[in-house]
Design a protein around this motif. Structure first.
Motif, mmCIF file in Angstrom:
data_model
loop_
_atom_site.group_PDB
_atom_site.id
_atom_site.type_symbol
_atom_site.label_atom_id
_atom_site.label_comp_id
_atom_site.label_asym_id
_atom_site.label_seq_id
_atom_site.Cartn_x
_atom_site.Cartn_y
_atom_site.Cartn_z
ATOM 1 N N VAL A 135 0.846 -1.196 0.000
ATOM 2 C CA VAL A 135 0.000 0.000 0.000
ATOM 3 C C VAL A 135 0.882 1.246 0.000
ATOM 4 O O VAL A 135 1.653 1.460 0.930
ATOM 5 C CB VAL A 135 -0.928 0.014 1.232
ATOM 6 N N PRO A 136 0.769 2.086 -1.029
ATOM 7 C CA PRO A 136 1.559 3.320 -1.052
ATOM 8 C C PRO A 136 1.186 4.215 0.135
ATOM 9 O O PRO A 136 0.035 4.322 0.508
ATOM 10 C CB PRO A 136 1.161 3.993 -2.366
ATOM 11 N N GLY A 137 2.171 4.818 0.743
ATOM 12 C CA GLY A 137 1.919 5.703 1.872
ATOM 13 C C GLY A 137 1.841 5.007 3.209
ATOM 14 O O GLY A 137 1.704 5.650 4.236
ATOM 15 N N SER A 138 1.941 3.695 3.213
ATOM 16 C CA SER A 138 1.837 2.976 4.481
ATOM 17 C C SER A 138 3.111 3.101 5.321
ATOM 18 O O SER A 138 3.065 2.908 6.532
ATOM 19 C CB SER A 138 1.506 1.506 4.244
ATOM 20 N N LEU A 164 3.205 3.329 9.403
ATOM 21 C CA LEU A 164 3.953 2.371 10.213
ATOM 22 C C LEU A 164 4.978 3.076 11.092
ATOM 23 O O LEU A 164 5.211 2.675 12.241
ATOM 24 C CB LEU A 164 4.624 1.327 9.325
ATOM 25 N N GLU A 165 5.598 4.134 10.586
ATOM 26 C CA GLU A 165 6.545 4.919 11.388
ATOM 27 C C GLU A 165 5.827 5.570 12.571
ATOM 28 O O GLU A 165 6.326 5.558 13.686
ATOM 29 C CB GLU A 165 7.239 5.986 10.538
#
Length: 73
Positions: free
Chosen positions: A12-15, A19-20
């Motif tokens: 997923v782009p931007g994940s 997560l950070e």
């Protein structure tokens, strides 16, 4: 022969940003200070494992809630 493709690629782009944020949130809840410079080489393995375990637990909980159709918190 080893493949040059990483098995840790994100689907997923931007994940990565989410997560950070989750990593820092979990570390704060556990009372673990993460280094500001982003170098984790001096961190205790036990602390990093705790953070990873709680992240996994939270992600599984989020997925279960989503599958059950209940709203996420």
């Amino acid at each position: 022969m080893a493949s040059s493709r990483s098995s840790n690629s994100l689907v997923v782009p931007g994940s990565r940003q989410a997560l950070e944020r989750l990593k820092f949130e979990v570390a704060q809840e556990l009372g673990i200070q993460l280094p500001a410079d982003g170098y984790y080489g001096n961190m205790l393995t036990r602390d990093m494992g705790s953070i990873g375990g709680y992240i996994t637990r939270r992600l599984v909980q989020m997925a279960e809630q989503q599958l059950a159709g209940s709203p996420m918190r």
